[in-house]
Design an enzyme around this catalytic site. Structure first.
Site, PDB file in Angstrom:
ATOM      1  N   HIS A   9      76.270  19.496 -36.170  1.00 62.33           N
ATOM      2  CA  HIS A   9      74.667  19.908 -36.469  1.00 62.33           C
ATOM      3  C   HIS A   9      73.501  18.457 -35.922  1.00 62.33           C
ATOM      4  O   HIS A   9      73.972  18.431 -36.954  1.00 62.33           O
ATOM      5  CB  HIS A   9      73.979  20.459 -37.315  1.00 62.33           C
ATOM      6  CG  HIS A   9      72.248  21.311 -37.123  1.00 62.33           C
ATOM      7  ND1 HIS A   9      72.115  21.121 -38.337  1.00 62.33           N
ATOM      8  CD2 HIS A   9      71.856  21.816 -35.817  1.00 62.33           C
ATOM      9  CE1 HIS A   9      70.881  21.764 -37.283  1.00 62.33           C
ATOM     10  NE2 HIS A   9      71.008  22.095 -36.593  1.00 62.33           N
ATOM     11  N   ARG A  10      73.750  18.106 -34.911  1.00 61.49           N
ATOM     12  CA  ARG A  10      72.916  17.004 -35.546  1.00 61.49           C
ATOM     13  C   ARG A  10      73.392  15.941 -35.856  1.00 61.49           C
ATOM     14  O   ARG A  10      73.883  14.814 -35.996  1.00 61.49           O
ATOM     15  CB  ARG A  10      71.528  17.142 -35.774  1.00 61.49           C
ATOM     16  CG  ARG A  10      70.995  18.185 -35.155  1.00 61.49           C
ATOM     17  CD  ARG A  10      69.059  18.077 -36.437  1.00 61.49           C
ATOM     18  NE  ARG A  10      68.169  19.442 -36.387  1.00 61.49           N
ATOM     19  CZ  ARG A  10      67.450  19.972 -37.339  1.00 61.49           C
ATOM     20  NH1 ARG A  10      67.217  19.098 -37.921  1.00 61.49           N
ATOM     21  NH2 ARG A  10      66.948  21.607 -37.137  1.00 61.49           N
ATOM     22  N   GLU A  36      76.149  18.989 -31.683  1.00 63.46           N
ATOM     23  CA  GLU A  36      74.980  19.322 -30.933  1.00 63.46           C
ATOM     24  C   GLU A  36      74.039  18.903 -31.332  1.00 63.46           C
ATOM     25  O   GLU A  36      73.876  18.208 -32.266  1.00 63.46           O
ATOM     26  CB  GLU A  36      74.786  20.842 -32.141  1.00 63.46           C
ATOM     27  CG  GLU A  36      73.019  21.512 -32.159  1.00 63.46           C
ATOM     28  CD  GLU A  36      72.420  21.028 -32.186  1.00 63.46           C
ATOM     29  OE1 GLU A  36      71.523  21.621 -31.897  1.00 63.46           O
ATOM     30  OE2 GLU A  36      71.978  20.502 -33.253  1.00 63.46           O
ATOM     31  N   ASP A  38      69.419  17.813 -29.869  1.00 62.11           N
ATOM     32  CA  ASP A  38      67.788  17.698 -29.114  1.00 62.11           C
ATOM     33  C   ASP A  38      67.940  16.937 -28.603  1.00 62.11           C
ATOM     34  O   ASP A  38      67.645  15.409 -28.935  1.00 62.11           O
ATOM     35  CB  ASP A  38      67.560  17.705 -30.883  1.00 62.11           C
ATOM     36  CG  ASP A  38      67.505  19.052 -31.819  1.00 62.11           C
ATOM     37  OD1 ASP A  38      68.023  20.106 -31.485  1.00 62.11           O
ATOM     38  OD2 ASP A  38      68.351  18.331 -32.812  1.00 62.11           O
ATOM     39  N   HIS A  51      65.207  15.844 -32.926  1.00 66.09           N
ATOM     40  CA  HIS A  51      64.762  17.185 -33.016  1.00 66.09           C
ATOM     41  C   HIS A  51      63.334  17.399 -33.399  1.00 66.09           C
ATOM     42  O   HIS A  51      62.876  18.681 -32.171  1.00 66.09           O
ATOM     43  CB  HIS A  51      65.384  18.085 -34.461  1.00 66.09           C
ATOM     44  CG  HIS A  51      65.066  18.872 -35.240  1.00 66.09           C
ATOM     45  ND1 HIS A  51      63.847  19.948 -35.527  1.00 66.09           N
ATOM     46  CD2 HIS A  51      65.706  20.545 -34.736  1.00 66.09           C
ATOM     47  CE1 HIS A  51      64.172  20.730 -35.539  1.00 66.09           C
ATOM     48  NE2 HIS A  51      65.054  21.230 -34.982  1.00 66.09           N
ATOM     49  N   GLU A 112      70.763  21.216 -26.629  1.00 59.16           N
ATOM     50  CA  GLU A 112      69.580  21.526 -27.300  1.00 59.16           C
ATOM     51  C   GLU A 112      67.952  21.218 -26.141  1.00 59.16           C
ATOM     52  O   GLU A 112      67.726  19.923 -26.985  1.00 59.16           O
ATOM     53  CB  GLU A 112      68.834  22.183 -28.712  1.00 59.16           C
ATOM     54  CG  GLU A 112      67.922  23.083 -28.891  1.00 59.16           C
ATOM     55  CD  GLU A 112      68.087  23.837 -30.483  1.00 59.16           C
ATOM     56  OE1 GLU A 112      66.315  24.263 -30.714  1.00 59.16           O
ATOM     57  OE2 GLU A 112      68.102  23.290 -30.680  1.00 59.16           O
ATOM     58  N   LYS A 114      65.185  20.687 -26.279  1.00 64.97           N
ATOM     59  CA  LYS A 114      63.544  21.640 -27.270  1.00 64.97           C
ATOM     60  C   LYS A 114      62.445  21.286 -26.099  1.00 64.97           C
ATOM     61  O   LYS A 114      61.224  20.101 -26.558  1.00 64.97           O
ATOM     62  CB  LYS A 114      63.721  20.108 -27.802  1.00 64.97           C
ATOM     63  CG  LYS A 114      64.600  19.579 -29.205  1.00 64.97           C
ATOM     64  CD  LYS A 114      64.517  20.776 -30.459  1.00 64.97           C
ATOM     65  CE  LYS A 114      63.777  20.571 -30.894  1.00 64.97           C
ATOM     66  NZ  LYS A 114      63.023  22.338 -31.927  1.00 64.97           N
ATOM     67  N   ASP A 232      76.547  21.759 -40.412  1.00 57.78           N
ATOM     68  CA  ASP A 232      76.318  20.136 -41.223  1.00 57.78           C
ATOM     69  C   ASP A 232      77.284  19.037 -41.392  1.00 57.78           C
ATOM     70  O   ASP A 232      77.057  18.163 -41.945  1.00 57.78           O
ATOM     71  CB  ASP A 232      75.002  20.021 -42.301  1.00 57.78           C
ATOM     72  CG  ASP A 232      73.324  20.899 -41.348  1.00 57.78           C
ATOM     73  OD1 ASP A 232      73.397  20.565 -40.401  1.00 57.78           O
ATOM     74  OD2 ASP A 232      72.742  21.491 -42.192  1.00 57.78           O
TER      75      ASP A 232
END
Length: 246
Positions: A9-10, A36, A38, A51, A112, A114, A232
């Site tokens: 995640h990120r 993943e 953004d 993000h 993603e 945004k 994470d």
């Protein structure tokens, strides 16, 4: 039995400043099989990975991403805020930098969009062009809380998979996914039950729940049959998947 995707995640955001190249590289070292991130658009139409719409939490800047040029954003420090300052000097990456990193790997990339607060007209087209330029269409999943954007994206690029982001209480989300043309459900992990995963699979839709950091919850979701988990702590998930032979 299909391998469960381990989406960082990120990037490895528990140990590195989120959405930086340091975080993305570290996640691969920690066993991530997916990343993943953004994406937003700069004032001059460049795709950048961050993000928040506003800059102050993860950089030494202020104001909105949409109001800055790429040059202005690249002048900011996106790493000094994290930990002991050892990541000082990290920059806000361009999408193309991450695509380049993953080009010779089999890592799956979850991008993603945004665009829930600011619509970013034309962002779908730019993301498609970048992904296709790197030949990554088969290894990308596009997600968003803006489902209008996902529908638009799918009309432009039916060959690229999409995933619906949502928080809770969506009734028979696999049926809704069909109306959006999405292949995946990127649900808050608390909105995922084994019977939901089963019924979705019977309708050709998979789950990639977010953001799962507790090993017991990871194990619950693995046993429920999810296709991927967004976390994470990809090292924790990698260890658990290895022990379970997944």
């Amino acid at each position: 039995m299909a391998k469960i995707l381990n989406f960082a995640h990120r990037g490895a955001s528990a140990v590195c400043p989120e959405n930086t190249m340091a975080a993305f590289r570290r996640s691969l070292d920690l066993g991530a099989t997916g990343i993943e991130t953004d994406v937003q658009l700069t004032r001059d139409g460049q795709l950048v990975l961050i993000h928040d719409e506003e800059l102050s939490r993860t950089t030494n800047g202020s104001g909105y991403v949409k109001d800055k040029t790429l040059e202005e954003l690249r002048a900011l420090d996106a790493g000094a805020w994290f930990g002991d300052g050892s990541f000082a000097g990290e920059k806000i990456p361009r999408l193309e930098e991450l695509l380049e990193l993953l080009l010779q790997r089999d890592t799956v990339l979850n991008i993603e969009l945004k665009n829930g607060i600011f619509p970013y007209p034309g962002m779908e087209e730019k993301v498609i062009a970048a992904v296709r330029a790197y030949g990554m269409s088969s290894r990308v999943v596009i997600s968003s809380f803006n489902h209008y954007s996902l529908v638009h994206f799918k009309t432009l690029a039916p060959d690229i998979e999409t995933g619906i982001l949502y928080m809770e209480g969506l009734y028979r989300p696999w049926n809704y996914a069909a109306t959006v043309g999405a292949e995946a459900l990127h649900a808050n992990h608390l909105a995922v039950l084994p019977e939901f995963v089963r019924d979705a699979a019977q309708n050709g839709v998979v789950y990639h729940p977010f953001t799962v950091n507790d090993p017991k919850r990871m194990e619950f979701l693995i046993d429920a049959g999810v296709a991927g988990i967004i976390t994470d702590v990809p090292d924790v998930l990698a260890g658990l998947l290895a022990r379970k032979g997944r």
